[in-house]
Design an enzyme around this catalytic site. Structure first.
Site, PDB file in Angstrom:
ATOM      1  N   LYS A  72       0.832  -1.198   0.000  1.00 39.57           N
ATOM      2  CA  LYS A  72       0.000   0.000   0.000  1.00 39.57           C
ATOM      3  C   LYS A  72       0.875   1.261   0.000  1.00 39.57           C
ATOM      4  CE  LYS A  72      -3.712  -2.075   2.755  1.00 39.57           C
ATOM      5  NZ  LYS A  72      -4.790  -2.637   1.980  1.00 39.57           N
ATOM      6  N   GLU A 118      -3.398   7.274   7.345  1.00 39.43           N
ATOM      7  CA  GLU A 118      -4.256   8.017   6.425  1.00 39.43           C
ATOM      8  C   GLU A 118      -5.265   8.819   7.208  1.00 39.43           C
ATOM      9  OE1 GLU A 118      -6.327   5.278   3.905  1.00 39.43           O
ATOM     10  OE2 GLU A 118      -4.560   4.840   2.707  1.00 39.43           O
ATOM     11  N   HIS A 131     -14.832  -4.039   7.389  1.00 35.98           N
ATOM     12  CA  HIS A 131     -14.028  -3.739   6.199  1.00 35.98           C
ATOM     13  C   HIS A 131     -14.071  -4.844   5.156  1.00 35.98           C
ATOM     14  CE1 HIS A 131     -12.686  -0.325   8.444  1.00 35.98           C
ATOM     15  NE2 HIS A 131     -12.125  -1.086   9.374  1.00 35.98           N
ATOM     16  N   ARG A 138      -5.694  -8.587  -9.499  1.00 36.14           N
ATOM     17  CA  ARG A 138      -6.348  -9.873  -9.756  1.00 36.14           C
ATOM     18  C   ARG A 138      -7.802  -9.615 -10.089  1.00 36.14           C
ATOM     19  NH1 ARG A 138      -9.465  -9.759  -5.169  1.00 36.14           N
ATOM     20  NH2 ARG A 138      -8.427  -8.795  -3.396  1.00 36.14           N
TER      21      ARG A 138
END
Ligand code: ADP
Length: 667
Positions: free
Chosen positions: A124, A208, A243, A299
Site C-alpha cells: 500500500k 491516512e 471492512h 487480480r
C-alpha cells in the site's frame, strides 16, 4: 522482457483455486474450448470444482498451507497434467509475486500481471508513492519508510484526527485501526503491528486521514500486452462488515456521469503508471464527492460479475485472451454501460451469533433458476460439505435490471426464494439488507451494517395461522409420499382420508416459545384445520420443493423441508423453523435414546409406511396407528435400517407392544 514469452496461446488451463471462483473460471475456459485442470485438497475430494473440471489433481492435506498455498505442488500438478497456463482466481496465491514468478520459471503462462507489477502495486505504501507521482488523488497521509513512534505521532498530528493506521502489506481489513485522538495512537499502532506481523509477516504501517462516512468505490481495469488499457466503469462496495464487502453494485449510485468519468480516468492513470497487464481493480475511498486512491488489487475480484452484467463483457474470457497475447477486442469509447447490477455474497455463517462460520453438510440447496436477470455463481451443491478450512462463501447471487430499484427487487426476490438447509447461512440477513429503506435510497456508508445490526438480524416473526396450517400440510404430504413408496399400502388407495370423520392433533413450538396446537378434521367431507375457535377449510397441491396451500379461499406457495421433527417453512410471511412436538411419536423415544418402536396406547395399525430392510433417516415415518380415533405416526428415533416390522395393517395392538425394530447405522 519479451512479452511473447509471458503471454502466448495455450490449450490447457490449471485453476489454482477452489469454490465458486474455480467453477466460474472453468465455465468460461470450457466455453473457449480449453481443457481444464482442477486442484484440490483432501477436504475437497468431492467438491464441485473437482467435478466440473476435465482433470483434477490432489495437492495435499486440507490445510491451505499444505494444499492451495503450496507453490511446489501446484507447479507439479501442472507438469503432471500438461497444463500450460495457471489461473489463480482470487485469494490464495492470486497476488503472490513469487507464485507468478515460479509459474514463469516453470514455463507456464500466469493469467494475470507480471511479478514485477504485483510487487510494485502489492504494498500500500509503495503503490501510494507511485500514485502520488502519477498525479492520482490520495487521502492525506503518511506512507514513508521511517516507522519510529515519534515520526508516526508527528505524521498523525499533522494529518489531524480521526486517522486510520493501516498495515502496508494489509488485506481483508486486517492490521487496520481507526484512531480518534493522540492518546489512542500508541496502543493502536502496537496492536495493528502485532496483527499485521502475524497475518502478513510485515508490520510496516502507514497513516491516512480517516474519511468520514466513507464510501468504497472501485474501478475495474484491464490491460493487454500491447499497451492498451481500459476502464470498465466503477463498482460501489460500501455495504461492508468489518471492512469486508457484503453487497456490491455497478455502477455506483453515488456518482454522476462527470464524477464517473473522473474516477475512471484516475484509475486508468493509476494502472497506466505500471503499464498494467491483466484484470485489476483500483480502489478508492470517497466522501460522496471526491475519491481518493487507497490501493490496487492485481487480480480478478469477487464482485467482478456486476461489472460483467452492466458491460456485457466476460472478464474471465478477456483475462484469458490477454494471457494468449491477444489485443483487447474493444476500444474505450466502445465500452457501454447498460442498466444496473447488484451482488450479494452468500456465506455459511450465522449473523445472529456474531457471524460465526457454520460448517457441515448442505442437506438442502434450492436456489432459484438463473432467469429474469438473475445470475448465480455457486461453488457448492446439495449434499456437499462446508469444511472449516476455507472461506465460508458458498455462492454469489447477482441481479441485473435496467434500473437500480428493479435490480434490488430482483435480487431480494432471488434471496427470498432460496432455501439452503443443513448449515446456517446469511441469506435472511442479505434479504434484510436489500429491503432496508436506507439501502434502497443509498443513504449508506461503510459503518451502516454495524449500526443497523439489530434491525438486520431481527428474529423471525412468530408463526401465524398460515404457518401452522402449512406445517400440518407439510407433514401430511411427507407421510403421503412415504405411503406411496410402500406398495399395497392402504394410503395409496384412500390417501389420508379413511371413511368416517376423524381427528388428529399437532403441537408445534418455535425455540423455547409456547406450544401451539392445531387439530385436523378429516374423513368424509373436506378436511379442515382448527386453531383455537377458528375452523379453516384447506387443500394442498404438491409442487417442486413444497406445495400450494389454499386456506380460506386464498392460494399461496409454501416451501417446506422436513428433517425428523424439525420443520422449515417459507411462506409469504417469511421463514419459519418449527419443532413438531409429537406426543406419541419419536420424541420421547428420541429423548430416552431408545430403539424400541412400540404402541404408546392400545390401537389399530392403519398404515405401514416403510419396508423391511429400508434405510431410514432419523424421523422417517414407519407406521401409523389409530389410537382413540386419532392417528399417530411412529418414526425412526435415529438413522438406521428397518430390521423388521412386527405387525400388519388392521392389527389391533396392545400398549407397549413392540411394532418395529430399527438397527442404528452407527453414525
Ligand atoms: P484491505 O486491503 O485490508 O481490504 P483497504 O485499504 O482496501 O484494506 O480498506 C478496506 C476498507 O476500509 C475500505 O473499503 C474502506 O471501507 C475502509 N477504508 C480504507 N481507507 C479508509 C480511509 N482513509 N478512510 C475511511 N475508510 C477507509
Amino acid at each position: 522482457m519479451d512479452r511473447s514469452k509471458l503471454y502466448r496461446r495455450f490449450r490447457t488451463l490449471l485453476i489454482a483455486n477452489r469454490g465458486e471462483i474455480a467453477c466460474r473460471v472453468i465455465r468460461t475456459a470450457r466455453a473457449m474450448g480449453l481443457r481444464t485442470v482442477a486442484v484440490y485438497s483432501e477436504a475437497d475430494r468431492d467438491a464441485m470444482h473437482v467435478a466440473l473440471a476435465d482433470e483434477a489433481v490432489l495437492l495435499g492435506p486440507a490445510r491451505a498451507r499444505d494444499s492451495y498455498l503450496n507453490v511446489e505442488r501446484l507447479i507439479e500438478a501442472a507438469r503432471k497434467t500438461g497444463a500450460e497456463a495457471v489461473h489463480p482466481g482470487y485469494g490464495f496465491l492470486s497476488e503472490n509475486a513469487e507464485f507468478a514468478r515460479a509459474c514463469f520459471d516453470a514455463g507456464l503462462v500466469f493469467v494475470g500481471p507480471t511479478a514485477g507489477m504485483m510487487t510494485a502495486m502489492g504494498s500500500k505504501s509503495g503503490s501510494k508513492e507511485l500514485m502520488e507521482k502519477a498525479g492520482v488523488p490520495l487521502v492525506p497521509g503518511y506512507h514513508g519508510e521511517a516507522q519510529d513512534e515519534t515520526t508516526l505521532a508527528k505524521a498523525a498530528d499533522k494529518i489531524g484526527f480521526p486517522i486510520l493506521v493501516k498495515a502496508s502489506a494489509g488485506g481483508g481489513g486486517r492490521g487496520m485501526r481507526i484512531v480518534r485522538s493522540a492518546a489512542e495512537l500508541g496502543p493502536a499502532i502496537v496492536s495493528a503491528k502485532r496483527e499485521a506481523l502475524a497475518a502478513f509477516g510485515d508490520d510496516r504501517m502507514l497513516i491516512e486521514k480517516y474519511v468520514d462516512n466513507p464510501r468504497h468505490i472501485e474501478v475495474q481495469v484491464i490491460g493487454d500486452s500491447h499497451g492498451n488499457l481500459l476502464s470498465l466503469f466503477e463498482r460501489e462496495c460500501t455495504l461492508q462488515r468489518r471492512h469486508q464487502k457484503v453487497i456490491e453494485e455497478a455502477p455506483s449510485p453515488t456518482l454522476n456521469a462527470a464524477q464517473r468519468e473522473t474516477v475512471c480516468a484516475a484509475a486508468r492513470k493509476a494502472a497506466g503508471a505500471v503499464n498494467y497487464v491483466g484484470a485489476g481493480t483500483i480502489e478508492f475511498v470517497s466522501d460522496g464527492k471526491d475519491v481518493f486512491f487507497i490501493e490496487m488489487n492485481t487480480r480478478l475480484q469477487v464482485e467482478h460479475p456486476v461489472t460483467e452484467l452492466i458491460s456485457g463483457i466476460d472478464l474471465v474470457e478477456w483475462q484469458l485472451r490477454v494471457a494468449f497475447g491477444e489485443a483487447l477486442p474493444l476500444k474505450q469509447d466502445e465500452i457501454r454501460l447498460n442498466g444496473h447490477a447488484v451482488e450479494a455474497r452468500v456465506y455459511a455463517e450465522n449473523p445472529t451469533k456474531n457471524f460465526m462460520p457454520s460448517v457441515g453438510r448442505i442437506s438442502t440447496w434450492r436456489l432459484p433458476a438463473e432467469a429474469g436477470g438473475l445470475r448465480i455463481d455457486a461453488g457448492y451443491r446439495e449434499g456437499d460439505s462446508v469444511s472449516p478450512y476455507y472461506d465460508a462463501m458458498l455462492a454469489k447471487m447477482i441481479a441485473w435490471a435496467p434500473t437500480r430499484d428493479v435490480a434490488i427487487e430482483r435480487l431480494n426476490r432471488g434471496l427470498e426464494e432460496s432455501d439452503v438447509r443443513g448449515i446456517v447461512t446469511n441469506i435472511p440477513f442479505l434479504s434484510a439488507l436489500m429491503t432496508h429503506p436506507k439501502v434502497r435510497t443509498n443513504a449508506i456508508d461503510t459503518g451502516f451494517i454495524e449500526r443497523e445490526l439489530a434491525v438486520l438480524t431481527q428474529a423471525a416473526p412468530a408463526p401465524g395461522e398460515l404457518e401452522l396450517c402449512a406445517a400440518v400440510a407439510a407433514i401430511l404430504g411427507d407421510e403421503q409420499k412415504a405411503a406411496h413408496v410402500q406398495a399395497g399400502s392402504p394410503w395409496q388407495t384412500f390417501g389420508w382420508q379413511p371413511v368416517g370423520r376423524r381427528q388428529r392433533s399437532f403441537v408445534f413450538r418455535v425455540g423455547h416459545g409456547p406450544e401451539q396446537k392445531i387439530t385436523l378434521n378429516y374423513g368424509s367431507g373436506p378436511a379442515t384445520l382448527v386453531i383455537g375457535d377458528r375452523e379453516l377449510a384447506f387443500t394442498t397441491a404438491a409442487k417442486e420443493g413444497g406445495f400450494d396451500l389454499t386456506l380460506d379461499g386464498v392460494k399461496s406457495a409454501v416451501a417446506a423441508v422436513i428433517d425428523g421433527h424439525e420443520l422449515y417453512l417459507r411462506t409469504r410471511n417469511g421463514r419459519f423453523d418449527l419443532h413438531w412436538v409429537d406426543p406419541f411419536g419419536g420424541e420421547s423415544e428420541e429423548q430416552a435414546g431408545e430403539d424400541k418402536i412400540a404402541a404408546p396406547l392400545p390401537g389399530t395399525v392403519v398404515a405401514v409406511l416403510a419396508e423391511e430392510g429400508a434405510r431410514l433417516e432419523k424421523g422417517a415415518p414407519i407406521l401409523t396407528l389409530e389410537v382413540m380415533k386419532m392417528e399417530q405416526t411412529l418414526r425412526a428415533p435415529f438413522a438406521g435400517v428397518l430390521q423388521s416390522i412386527k405387525c400388519r395393517v388392521g392389527d389391533i395392538v396392545q400398549e407397549g407392544v413392540e411394532l418395529a425394530v430399527v438397527e442404528p447405522s452407527g453414525e
